[in-house]
Design a protein around this motif. Sequence first.
Motif, PDB file in Angstrom:
ATOM      1  N   MET A   1      38.819  27.445  43.009  1.00 55.45           N
ATOM      2  CA  MET A   1      38.806  28.578  42.072  1.00 55.45           C
ATOM      3  C   MET A   1      39.779  29.649  42.553  1.00 55.45           C
ATOM      4  O   MET A   1      39.824  29.961  43.730  1.00 55.45           O
ATOM      5  N   LYS A   2      40.553  30.185  41.628  1.00 60.24           N
ATOM      6  CA  LYS A   2      41.574  31.167  41.990  1.00 60.24           C
ATOM      7  C   LYS A   2      40.942  32.510  42.357  1.00 60.24           C
ATOM      8  O   LYS A   2      39.902  32.900  41.826  1.00 60.24           O
ATOM      9  N   LYS A   3      41.614  33.221  43.264  1.00 62.58           N
ATOM     10  CA  LYS A   3      41.148  34.549  43.663  1.00 62.58           C
ATOM     11  C   LYS A   3      41.938  35.606  42.900  1.00 62.58           C
ATOM     12  O   LYS A   3      43.142  35.762  43.096  1.00 62.58           O
ATOM     13  N   ILE A   4      41.247  36.343  42.033  1.00 63.45           N
ATOM     14  CA  ILE A   4      41.866  37.391  41.229  1.00 63.45           C
ATOM     15  C   ILE A   4      41.349  38.735  41.722  1.00 63.45           C
ATOM     16  O   ILE A   4      40.138  38.927  41.849  1.00 63.45           O
ATOM     17  N   ILE A   5      42.268  39.655  42.045  1.00 71.21           N
ATOM     18  CA  ILE A   5      41.858  40.984  42.486  1.00 71.21           C
ATOM     19  C   ILE A   5      42.287  42.017  41.439  1.00 71.21           C
ATOM     20  O   ILE A   5      43.297  41.855  40.764  1.00 71.21           O
ATOM     21  N   ALA A   6      41.485  43.073  41.312  1.00 67.80           N
ATOM     22  CA  ALA A   6      41.786  44.142  40.354  1.00 67.80           C
ATOM     23  C   ALA A   6      41.632  45.480  41.059  1.00 67.80           C
ATOM     24  O   ALA A   6      40.630  45.727  41.734  1.00 67.80           O
TER      25      ALA A   6
ATOM     26  N   SER B   1      37.234  53.035  33.203  1.00 70.72           N
ATOM     27  CA  SER B   1      36.489  52.912  31.954  1.00 70.72           C
ATOM     28  C   SER B   1      35.877  51.526  31.840  1.00 70.72           C
ATOM     29  O   SER B   1      36.300  50.580  32.520  1.00 70.72           O
ATOM     30  N   GLU B   2      34.890  51.400  30.961  1.00 71.67           N
ATOM     31  CA  GLU B   2      34.282  50.096  30.729  1.00 71.67           C
ATOM     32  C   GLU B   2      35.278  49.134  30.094  1.00 71.67           C
ATOM     33  O   GLU B   2      35.264  47.940  30.379  1.00 71.67           O
ATOM     34  N   GLN B   3      36.157  49.640  29.223  1.00 75.68           N
ATOM     35  CA  GLN B   3      37.189  48.791  28.630  1.00 75.68           C
ATOM     36  C   GLN B   3      38.095  48.198  29.701  1.00 75.68           C
ATOM     37  O   GLN B   3      38.486  47.031  29.619  1.00 75.68           O
ATOM     38  N   GLU B   4      38.430  49.005  30.698  1.00 73.48           N
ATOM     39  CA  GLU B   4      39.257  48.523  31.796  1.00 73.48           C
ATOM     40  C   GLU B   4      38.564  47.389  32.536  1.00 73.48           C
ATOM     41  O   GLU B   4      39.183  46.355  32.825  1.00 73.48           O
ATOM     42  N   LEU B   5      37.284  47.550  32.819  1.00 72.32           N
ATOM     43  CA  LEU B   5      36.530  46.517  33.530  1.00 72.32           C
ATOM     44  C   LEU B   5      36.431  45.245  32.698  1.00 72.32           C
ATOM     45  O   LEU B   5      36.559  44.132  33.225  1.00 72.32           O
ATOM     46  N   ASP B   6      36.213  45.403  31.391  1.00 67.81           N
ATOM     47  CA  ASP B   6      36.148  44.241  30.498  1.00 67.81           C
ATOM     48  C   ASP B   6      37.466  43.463  30.524  1.00 67.81           C
ATOM     49  O   ASP B   6      37.477  42.227  30.518  1.00 67.81           O
ATOM     50  N   SER B   7      38.583  44.199  30.531  1.00 66.99           N
ATOM     51  CA  SER B   7      39.901  43.562  30.530  1.00 66.99           C
ATOM     52  C   SER B   7      40.102  42.720  31.786  1.00 66.99           C
ATOM     53  O   SER B   7      40.613  41.588  31.724  1.00 66.99           O
ATOM     54  N   TYR B   8      39.708  43.266  32.928  1.00 66.27           N
ATOM     55  CA  TYR B   8      39.859  42.532  34.181  1.00 66.27           C
ATOM     56  C   TYR B   8      39.049  41.240  34.163  1.00 66.27           C
ATOM     57  O   TYR B   8      39.523  40.176  34.567  1.00 66.27           O
ATOM     58  N   LYS B   9      37.822  41.333  33.702  1.00 65.38           N
ATOM     59  CA  LYS B   9      36.962  40.143  33.681  1.00 65.38           C
ATOM     60  C   LYS B   9      37.486  39.118  32.681  1.00 65.38           C
ATOM     61  O   LYS B   9      37.463  37.904  32.948  1.00 65.38           O
ATOM     62  N   TYR B  10      37.997  39.568  31.555  1.00 60.21           N
ATOM     63  CA  TYR B  10      38.532  38.656  30.537  1.00 60.21           C
ATOM     64  C   TYR B  10      39.718  37.866  31.090  1.00 60.21           C
ATOM     65  O   TYR B  10      39.790  36.639  30.939  1.00 60.21           O
ATOM     66  N   ILE B  11      40.649  38.564  31.736  1.00 59.13           N
ATOM     67  CA  ILE B  11      41.829  37.884  32.280  1.00 59.13           C
ATOM     68  C   ILE B  11      41.435  36.937  33.419  1.00 59.13           C
ATOM     69  O   ILE B  11      41.954  35.818  33.522  1.00 59.13           O
ATOM     70  N   ALA B  12      40.521  37.381  34.280  1.00 55.87           N
ATOM     71  CA  ALA B  12      40.074  36.509  35.369  1.00 55.87           C
ATOM     72  C   ALA B  12      39.442  35.237  34.818  1.00 55.87           C
ATOM     73  O   ALA B  12      39.665  34.138  35.348  1.00 55.87           O
ATOM     74  N   ASP B  13      38.664  35.361  33.746  1.00 55.31           N
ATOM     75  CA  ASP B  13      38.052  34.183  33.133  1.00 55.31           C
ATOM     76  C   ASP B  13      39.116  33.260  32.534  1.00 55.31           C
ATOM     77  O   ASP B  13      39.009  32.036  32.616  1.00 55.31           O
TER      78      ASP B  13
ATOM     79  N   GLY C   1      39.236  32.075  37.357  1.00 53.53           N
ATOM     80  CA  GLY C   1      39.186  32.576  38.726  1.00 53.53           C
ATOM     81  C   GLY C   1      37.963  33.432  38.985  1.00 53.53           C
ATOM     82  O   GLY C   1      37.207  33.774  38.064  1.00 53.53           O
ATOM     83  N   LYS C   2      37.779  33.783  40.231  1.00 51.80           N
ATOM     84  CA  LYS C   2      36.688  34.666  40.653  1.00 51.80           C
ATOM     85  C   LYS C   2      37.283  36.063  40.837  1.00 51.80           C
ATOM     86  O   LYS C   2      38.288  36.230  41.535  1.00 51.80           O
ATOM     87  N   LEU C   3      36.655  37.060  40.226  1.00 55.44           N
ATOM     88  CA  LEU C   3      37.187  38.422  40.233  1.00 55.44           C
ATOM     89  C   LEU C   3      36.627  39.235  41.393  1.00 55.44           C
ATOM     90  O   LEU C   3      35.410  39.292  41.602  1.00 55.44           O
ATOM     91  N   THR C   4      37.534  39.876  42.136  1.00 54.54           N
ATOM     92  CA  THR C   4      37.153  40.841  43.166  1.00 54.54           C
ATOM     93  C   THR C   4      37.703  42.202  42.774  1.00 54.54           C
ATOM     94  O   THR C   4      38.911  42.359  42.566  1.00 54.54           O
ATOM     95  N   ILE C   5      36.822  43.187  42.644  1.00 56.69           N
ATOM     96  CA  ILE C   5      37.218  44.554  42.317  1.00 56.69           C
ATOM     97  C   ILE C   5      37.525  45.305  43.609  1.00 56.69           C
ATOM     98  O   ILE C   5      36.675  45.394  44.501  1.00 56.69           O
ATOM     99  N   LEU C   6      38.746  45.813  43.727  1.00 56.21           N
ATOM    100  CA  LEU C   6      39.103  46.672  44.854  1.00 56.21           C
ATOM    101  C   LEU C   6      38.797  48.100  44.426  1.00 56.21           C
ATOM    102  O   LEU C   6      39.535  48.700  43.645  1.00 56.21           O
ATOM    103  N   PHE C   7      37.700  48.627  44.919  1.00 57.72           N
ATOM    104  CA  PHE C   7      37.207  49.950  44.526  1.00 57.72           C
ATOM    105  C   PHE C   7      37.851  50.981  45.449  1.00 57.72           C
ATOM    106  O   PHE C   7      37.424  51.196  46.578  1.00 57.72           O
TER     107      PHE C   7
END
Length: 275
Positions: free
Chosen positions: A1-6, A14-26, A30-36
């Motif tokens: 599984m690919k490693k996707i970082i955001a 914003s919630e829209q931003e988070l949705d976008s990251y998860k959509y592209i990772a899917d 890949g598996k999404l890692t949020i760099l907070f």
Amino acid sequence: MKKIIAAVNALSFSEQELDSYKYIADKARGKLTILFLENLAGESILQPLETGYIGYDALFAESAKARQEKADSNRKKLVRYFQDNCMEVTVRSLSGVPANEVLKETRFADLLLIKNTTSFSVWQDSNPPLFIREMLTDAQCPVMVLPEATHYLREIIFTYNGTFSSMFAIRQFTQLFDGLSGTPVKVVHIVEGDDKKVPNGRLLKEYLGHHYEEVTYLTREGRASGELMALTIHGENSVMTFGAYGRSKASRFFHRSDADCLLRTTNIPLFITHP
């Protein structure tokens, strides 16, 4: 599984931003890692002045403690949002200088996702922001720059001029998003010089024929940014690739100023990578 970082600004997202990251990772499967990115050491963000440098804390009365409290609160909101929407992600809090933290992470990732307005500047930032330009120049993995809200991807636009960098971007995207074989592809060749023939056209068509079901080819003359903007200005469901951003003085598909123009004006994801 690919490693996707955001990369996410801990003090502003914003919630829209988070949705976008998860959509592209899917889409990349890949598996999404949020760099907070907390950026709590505010004094590390400096702005040049004629008399020297001014740090973050010299400009804002908000204390480091207050920023920490806000970051902690936002982190809980972010985790809760993903949990409430049954989205499996990893969240990693990073408190150092944002650009340094993210660039280090890109060495060990398959794809970096960033919103096109992400900024950590204490002054009015450039457009595109300095943080975005640093990522595009120095990231050690492909970068996808996203608008605030990413719509369903229904078209792939590959920019191509026969150079290694333009083909490298096409291959990287194809390998990362290997589940998009049924998505229509548009290959855009911007003529450089007098030769209107697509460089290595037979080999390009052969390669894309192995990976995509529907591919069309367009040849355009004129400045690259203007021609590409005309293709995307009214569209929201496309993604566009191009290679090289500010690394070489050699001929690229278009110059950095052209890339910046597209980053400012288009409302679609832009996929950028370097050989």
